[in-house]
Design an enzyme around this catalytic site. Sequence first.
Site, PDB file in Angstrom:
ATOM      1  N   GLU A 464      -3.050  37.159 -63.128  1.00  0.00           N
ATOM      2  CA  GLU A 464      -3.553  36.434 -61.961  1.00  0.00           C
ATOM      3  C   GLU A 464      -2.469  36.441 -60.894  1.00  0.00           C
ATOM      4  O   GLU A 464      -2.413  37.342 -60.086  1.00  0.00           O
ATOM      5  CB  GLU A 464      -3.946  35.008 -62.364  1.00  0.00           C
ATOM      6  CG  GLU A 464      -4.772  34.294 -61.319  1.00  0.00           C
ATOM      7  CD  GLU A 464      -5.415  33.037 -61.872  1.00  0.00           C
ATOM      8  OE1 GLU A 464      -5.817  32.191 -61.073  1.00  0.00           O
ATOM      9  OE2 GLU A 464      -5.507  32.893 -63.103  1.00  0.00           O
ATOM     10  N   GLU A 739      -0.520  23.743 -65.822  1.00  0.00           N
ATOM     11  CA  GLU A 739      -1.781  23.873 -65.095  1.00  0.00           C
ATOM     12  C   GLU A 739      -2.761  22.766 -65.488  1.00  0.00           C
ATOM     13  O   GLU A 739      -3.429  22.186 -64.642  1.00  0.00           O
ATOM     14  CB  GLU A 739      -2.406  25.235 -65.402  1.00  0.00           C
ATOM     15  CG  GLU A 739      -3.731  25.480 -64.726  1.00  0.00           C
ATOM     16  CD  GLU A 739      -4.263  26.869 -65.010  1.00  0.00           C
ATOM     17  OE1 GLU A 739      -5.058  27.369 -64.199  1.00  0.00           O
ATOM     18  OE2 GLU A 739      -3.872  27.464 -66.035  1.00  0.00           O
TER      19      GLU A 739
END
Length: 872
Positions: A464, A739
Amino acid sequence: MSRTDEIGVHDLRAEQTAAALGIGTAAPRLGWWTSAPPAWRQQRYVVEALGDDGEFRTATVTSGDSVLVPWPFAPLVSRQHLRVRVRPEDASGAGAWSAPLDVEAGLLEPGDWTAVPVEPADGVADSTGSAALVRAEFTLTQPVVSARLHVTAHGVHEVELNGRRTDDAVLAPGWTSYPSRLVVTTLDVTDLLLPGANAIGAVLADGWYRGRLGFGGGTDRLYGDRLALLAQLEVRHPDGSVTTVATDDRWTSAAGPIVASGLYDGEHHDARLERPGWSSVGGGDDGWRPVRLGARDPATLVAAEAPPIRRTQRLRPVAAWTSPEGLLLLDFGQNLTGRLRIRVRGDAGSVVRIRHAEVLEHGGLCTRPLRDAAATDVYVLRGGGEEEWEPRFTLHGFRYAEIDGWPGGDPAQAVEAVVVHSDLERTGRFACSDPRVERLHENVLWSMRGNFVSIPTDCPQRDERLGWTGDIQVFAPTAAFLHDCAGFLSSWLRDVAAEQEADGTVPWYVPTIPGGSWWTPSRPGAVWGDVAVLTPWTLWERFGDRAVLARQWSRAVAWVELVERLSGDDHLWDEGFQLGDWLDPAAPPEDPSLARTDRSLVATAYAAHTARTLAPTPAVLGNDREADRFARLADDVRQAFRSRWTVDGRLTEDTQTALALAIRFGLLDDAETAAAGDRLAALVREAGHTIATGFAGTPLICDALTDTGHVDTAYALLLEESCPSWLYAVRMGATTIWERWDSLLPDGTVNPGGMTSFNHYALGAVADWLHRVVAGVAPAAPGYRAIRFAPQPGGGLTHAAADVRTPYGPAGIEWRLADGELAVEVTVPTGATGEVVLPGGRREACGPGRHRFFAPVGAGAELTGPRSSPAR
């Protein structure tokens, strides 16, 4: 009158950089800060500049400004160099000269370029992942006065002159919206040139340009099929003549030892294929083939605004052990972004394979969160002695490494982790009496370092690493305190503007790449799209950069007008796709958008807040006509919010995020705000002081509690260690921000979701509250020209401190609590003013210098006002 020798002028810079070589504007703004006795006040400043032509220029400006002041001379032309210094003066003329700053324009006009991109020959580095070498030789028949190399690439590059690196940058030229903007670096290479024969060469690899990017296997060759170098070396001689060595059809190319290289998958280097002396004279005799000529519109070439990516730190392993499979495992004690550097001995052809991961699970590397990122580096030894190797064109997010094929030797001496990120200057620090909170703050810092890699990314480890707009929107105030990220974010916002769609839609991440059905095509989304308005305003607030507001103005208006259209006549943004309070801890692992709080509430609240934030921008830019328009829009959306989500003065959406948004965005009247604060505090207590917010609510909740008189509840929320909470991660050994609130579950296993990272800065936005409320320092005027010092002790803390290098110089606060008395010391830089707010609500104004204040605290304290004394 102050003595001149008591005055210092520091950090003179052009635009947002102290390295003004190859600057990309003809009229660079200047800035500096001054240290002077408290009574000294700048009344004017003198700027002197000496050109290479011997012409002396001087300008005197009557002004107290010292931050991003206008260029006082005629506009620069391409390649023009001036040595500039500044002298601020008070009414009596007392002042001191700054150290000189070399300001040199880059290639400002497309016509300045004679170079064309050179691509490796057919059959050389044709496949994704393979790297290439390109080179040329040239002769200098005259002495050298100066030499500048203007260089960029399709792909990433490292350039060598006569066998020596031209700079220490990593992964240059970085990642931008390549079709619109390709960054050019200008380097002083005078000392690398030799009389007579010389050689120049470059290594080229895929990087972001041709490498695999994105989810679910990703996509490669997004920007082009072929690597290319674009370089123009200009050598100036004593007689004024210039020798130009530019990439053209005389260059040659060859394969090198980097067999494969990718940002996600790692690098494979076969040292047996190295070409000794390839970038030196005579190094191109064997197997080199003519390059192909490529194309690039020189109008898209831009000068760098942000500092380059560099190696910034090296860490030795804190532990090493052998796995049951016989593999060497290393723990570097810190989750970081970078790669390993190894020293090994062995036979030719021996293979060392290195895998990376952020965490361990079941005694080994946990690679599942990496998804399709192999994160594996391979080194094949050449043999014949000690060999030292570090990958050149890849990065990994990791704390742990596993090495297969380790040839022996003490890894504590032969292996180190090299920390790599954009080399931003550290500007802010925080400390307090609770080591857990200090560790939390350190985790925020490390997450910023690991994710500010050319662009502000979401994570450094998996497939990502994208510039998510919502993440940086909520984190920008924290980032602007910790590091000088003005040029970095200003540059990235240019890409946001370039990729914002004609109807005003802001992509979920910038630069934009294919992202599957969720993310492609882009759709308007609150919190994320609001970056177009809120982040330029943060740069104005923290750095005093009016030009960013001006440049982004039309794109900010386009976003607000788009939201206005989507909301319709009732001003409720309750249709379309929204992420809402993303990663609310109640959201299931498989769908982080399924939060407690109504997504339409989040979207409408942000619509009001963003319109309100945009409203004063026209006045800042000298266009008062537009101000009322956006203020009226904000009022209309606020009223729509109240009509939809309040009944009898209470918010109908009973969640931590809904209440925090309503309070912080001013969506309620005074009585309703007080009631909402009470209810928010009650919800936090009912949850055992654990967090119940995601990306939208987390940056606001502590402030919402503080604003409504519940600072003790805010501290209880901060200091809770149960899951979910900030200190839960600290208790579980985190060294960066996760996260998810539960990226690591209490039993030590990794969250089962397919989206789990241990290095995401967004939930670390609470650090801004640590700076402004716990320590108590915040800008009260753009660029900290006025500073608010308002510490609010709590949570059992007995001490806190923060300092920040503002555009006007160092500012700071330190407070200690003892025996029922709060002692506060503040530092105000020259050119700024301060206001100190102490328990009891009394306010004290203070000017430049150091000041001490005292106030009683605790039950029964007579809050009749602080005692103050000047600091010695």
